[in-house]
Scaffold this motif. Structure first.
Motif, PDB file in Angstrom:
ATOM      1  N   ASN A 222       0.832  -1.208   0.000  1.00  0.00           N
ATOM      2  CA  ASN A 222       0.000   0.000   0.000  1.00  0.00           C
ATOM      3  C   ASN A 222       0.864   1.255   0.000  1.00  0.00           C
ATOM      4  O   ASN A 222       0.601   2.215  -0.731  1.00  0.00           O
ATOM      5  CB  ASN A 222      -0.920  -0.026   1.220  1.00  0.00           C
ATOM      6  CG  ASN A 222      -1.889   1.135   1.241  1.00  0.00           C
ATOM      7  OD1 ASN A 222      -1.511   2.244   1.591  1.00  0.00           O
ATOM      8  ND2 ASN A 222      -3.135   0.902   0.841  1.00  0.00           N
ATOM      9  N   ILE A 223       1.906   1.246   0.817  1.00  0.00           N
ATOM     10  CA  ILE A 223       2.766   2.433   0.907  1.00  0.00           C
ATOM     11  C   ILE A 223       3.514   2.661  -0.401  1.00  0.00           C
ATOM     12  O   ILE A 223       3.587   3.787  -0.912  1.00  0.00           O
ATOM     13  CB  ILE A 223       3.712   2.292   2.114  1.00  0.00           C
ATOM     14  CG1 ILE A 223       2.894   2.562   3.395  1.00  0.00           C
ATOM     15  CG2 ILE A 223       4.911   3.219   2.005  1.00  0.00           C
ATOM     16  CD1 ILE A 223       3.609   2.267   4.675  1.00  0.00           C
ATOM     17  N   LEU A 224       4.054   1.595  -0.971  1.00  0.00           N
ATOM     18  CA  LEU A 224       4.774   1.740  -2.244  1.00  0.00           C
ATOM     19  C   LEU A 224       3.819   2.191  -3.350  1.00  0.00           C
ATOM     20  O   LEU A 224       4.146   3.082  -4.140  1.00  0.00           O
ATOM     21  CB  LEU A 224       5.439   0.410  -2.619  1.00  0.00           C
ATOM     22  CG  LEU A 224       6.237   0.421  -3.918  1.00  0.00           C
ATOM     23  CD1 LEU A 224       7.389   1.409  -3.848  1.00  0.00           C
ATOM     24  CD2 LEU A 224       6.760  -0.979  -4.248  1.00  0.00           C
ATOM     25  N   LYS A 226       0.958   3.902  -3.127  1.00  0.00           N
ATOM     26  CA  LYS A 226       0.553   5.311  -2.983  1.00  0.00           C
ATOM     27  C   LYS A 226       1.706   6.258  -3.292  1.00  0.00           C
ATOM     28  O   LYS A 226       1.494   7.339  -3.849  1.00  0.00           O
ATOM     29  CB  LYS A 226       0.005   5.566  -1.576  1.00  0.00           C
ATOM     30  CG  LYS A 226      -1.414   5.006  -1.392  1.00  0.00           C
ATOM     31  CD  LYS A 226      -1.960   5.280  -0.002  1.00  0.00           C
ATOM     32  CE  LYS A 226      -3.366   4.687   0.154  1.00  0.00           C
ATOM     33  NZ  LYS A 226      -3.709   4.463   1.582  1.00  0.00           N
ATOM     34  N   GLY A 227       2.923   5.849  -2.948  1.00  0.00           N
ATOM     35  CA  GLY A 227       4.080   6.676  -3.287  1.00  0.00           C
ATOM     36  C   GLY A 227       4.266   6.766  -4.798  1.00  0.00           C
ATOM     37  O   GLY A 227       4.360   7.857  -5.366  1.00  0.00           O
ATOM     38  N   LEU A 228       4.287   5.623  -5.464  1.00  0.00           N
ATOM     39  CA  LEU A 228       4.537   5.625  -6.909  1.00  0.00           C
ATOM     40  C   LEU A 228       3.390   6.267  -7.680  1.00  0.00           C
ATOM     41  O   LEU A 228       3.625   7.026  -8.621  1.00  0.00           O
ATOM     42  CB  LEU A 228       4.793   4.195  -7.410  1.00  0.00           C
ATOM     43  CG  LEU A 228       6.115   3.572  -6.958  1.00  0.00           C
ATOM     44  CD1 LEU A 228       6.263   2.160  -7.504  1.00  0.00           C
ATOM     45  CD2 LEU A 228       7.311   4.433  -7.386  1.00  0.00           C
ATOM     46  N   THR A 230       1.443   8.599  -6.738  1.00  0.00           N
ATOM     47  CA  THR A 230       1.519  10.055  -6.568  1.00  0.00           C
ATOM     48  C   THR A 230       2.669  10.632  -7.382  1.00  0.00           C
ATOM     49  O   THR A 230       2.535  11.692  -8.009  1.00  0.00           O
ATOM     50  CB  THR A 230       1.654  10.394  -5.072  1.00  0.00           C
ATOM     51  OG1 THR A 230       0.583   9.763  -4.375  1.00  0.00           O
ATOM     52  CG2 THR A 230       1.589  11.895  -4.837  1.00  0.00           C
ATOM     53  N   ALA A 231       3.785   9.921  -7.408  1.00  0.00           N
ATOM     54  CA  ALA A 231       4.921  10.375  -8.226  1.00  0.00           C
ATOM     55  C   ALA A 231       4.520  10.399  -9.702  1.00  0.00           C
ATOM     56  O   ALA A 231       4.797  11.379 -10.415  1.00  0.00           O
ATOM     57  CB  ALA A 231       6.119   9.453  -8.010  1.00  0.00           C
TER      58      ALA A 231
END
Lengths: 312, 312
Positions: A222-224, A226-228, A230-231
């Motif tokens: 989930n964290i990866l 949402k990070g990617l 958004t990037a």
């Protein structure tokens, strides 16, 4: 298609808007709206009267019980009133009610959420992205089986390469879970001709060079994701265009291992994310994707380690 | 500056190349080369004879014992032969040898690695990115204290905002560790005037809107860092230029909570990553950054929960 009008941080306005877009883009789409009367009425009022026959108001759910909307939307699929469900609601509520009402495939204890990310090399399946946050290695192996079936059926990858996400490719690196999982993965007979290609790292999820399917726990995934996401939203997605329409790869996840098509959008999903999630669910249903996946995962099953679910 | 010539997947060639670049860019930099004779000789041969006085060959390490290079480089700092160390070697070997040879600050059990990421809002400190892969909530709180000191001292943030990375901002979401940590964070008295701003998600690491310091375990942090760094390398970094020279934000992590300046590059670091890591270490040493950080973390200490390290 059952749509949970109350799911998400900006519900129902954003969901109504997304559903309207999906409805207008797809003349053969029928929607079953699950949520408050006023939101459903607002949507119907915005539609050409000649098209209103394609919209039904299902269970009336009040704003103070949003998880009831998730459950009612899933039940509509279980009862044959809808072919699929789309929700941006509480992930745990969606997973639990889908597992109960639609049943789980044999051997599936916690259905994982699979997201698709664009990469330089094409589409990549990342799972789990938020369902099982404290899994053990047996959960991860089932994620691998389900993800392999997804890549084979939906992305038409002939022999999907499955990697296990960790922080260094030398054996012995990683946390307790990632040190326990590799022997299980190496011994497994994956469906759809898939091959376990070993340990992969965060960079491999961006390049897509090492694997078509990347397996991880729901917290890290989930964290990866949402990070990617958004990037990519800020910088543009990597790689060549994927010919997936103007929206590119949809920012929506598919729940795998349950007896129906369940698409989950982020709580913070925009109306175009919701529209893309609805289009994804419709496309998967029309392609009978879940049937083809269960065929790979269950009927090719040779492993004696898998348990049978009794509440499916 | 002690440089571990044997650290990294492409050592020593890439390290020699990076060290050469850093050396040529910084006329007041002195290098202590730790590694094989031939690699050190190759580097010296490539330097203007008038500048060779700025390079010393330290411990001769053979290629089959690369972790000996890490240990020798760290010992050079412990013995006052170098001001700082830069290595792209095995993370566990660096962390353990730095903790042993340089000592840990009071209360630090496992020194975390802090990376810096560019965001739309400016620089963001992400830690841990690979040191403590199975931490408990007390480790995470120390990471928060150390990260706050980093942001205050190195990024000159007046009252750093510290967030805890998880998968949903509602209380009760996240894995076991993220459900256990918030009460501890809320009760903590963070150094450097830092404030705990609550739970943050993967997207906040890209935007920088919610926090200046993002705390996580070393497994999740490493995967997110490698994913985002690779995305930014392909797509360009987010936000306005950070006026950090042509290399932008260095792809190197600082080991926090030990008695010396230890910069760690990825195993897959390029020569420009190594050069940026060496420049970062030199800059931090000249600014006496570690001394200023220890002052915040140790001398402002009010919490009765912290233990004292006995092997520092």
């Amino acid at each position: 298609m059952a749509v949970d009008l109350l799911g998400g941080d900006h519900a129902p306005a954003v969901v109504v808007d997304g559903a309207l877009h999906a409805f207008q883009d797809d003349p053969s789409l029928h929607l079953l709206l699950v949520g408050p009367h006023d939101a459903a009425d607002a949507m119907v009022a915005a539609i050409d009267p000649a098209q209103r026959g394609r919209v039904t108001h299902g269970a009336a759910i009040t704003q103070d019980q949003p998880d009831d909307g998730v459950r009612a939307a899933v039940r509509a699929v279980a009862h044959g009133e809808a072919d699929a469900v789309v929700s941006a609601g509480n992930t745990a509520a969606i997973v639990v009610s889908a597992a109960r009402a639609l049943g789980r495939w044999p051997g599936v204890r916690r259905p994982p959420l699979a997201a698709v990310l664009p990469t330089v090399a094409g589409r990549l399946v990342l799972l789990d992205v938020g369902s099982a946050v404290d899994p053990d290695e047996h959960f991860l192996l089932m994620h691998a089986r389900l993800g392999a079936a997804y890549a084979a059926v939906v992305h038409e990858v002939a022999r999907p390469r499955v990697g296990l996400l960790t922080i260094g490719i030398e054996r012995g690196k990683g946390d307790r879970l990632r040190r326990a999982a590799p022997p299980l993965f190496e011994a497994a007979d994956l469906p759809a001709g898939a091959r376990y290609v070993g340990l992969v790292e965060g960079n491999d999820v961006v390049t897509g060079a090492a694997a078509d399917v990347v397996v991880t726990d729901g917290f890290t995934g989930n964290i990866l994701l949402k990070g990617l996401e958004t990037a990519y939203a800020q910088l543009g997605p990597p790689g060549a265009p994927l010919n997936d329409g103007p929206a590119g790869v949809p920012r929506a996840a598919l729940l795998l291992g349950v007896g129906g098509t369940v698409v989950v959008c982020h709580g913070a999903a925009s109306s175009s994310d919701l529209a893309a999630g609805i289009a994804l669910a419709a496309n998967l249903h029309r392609r009978a994707a879940m049937v083809a996946m269960v065929d790979h995962v269950v009927n090719e099953e040779h492993s004696p380690h898998n348990e049978v679910s009794h509440d499916g």
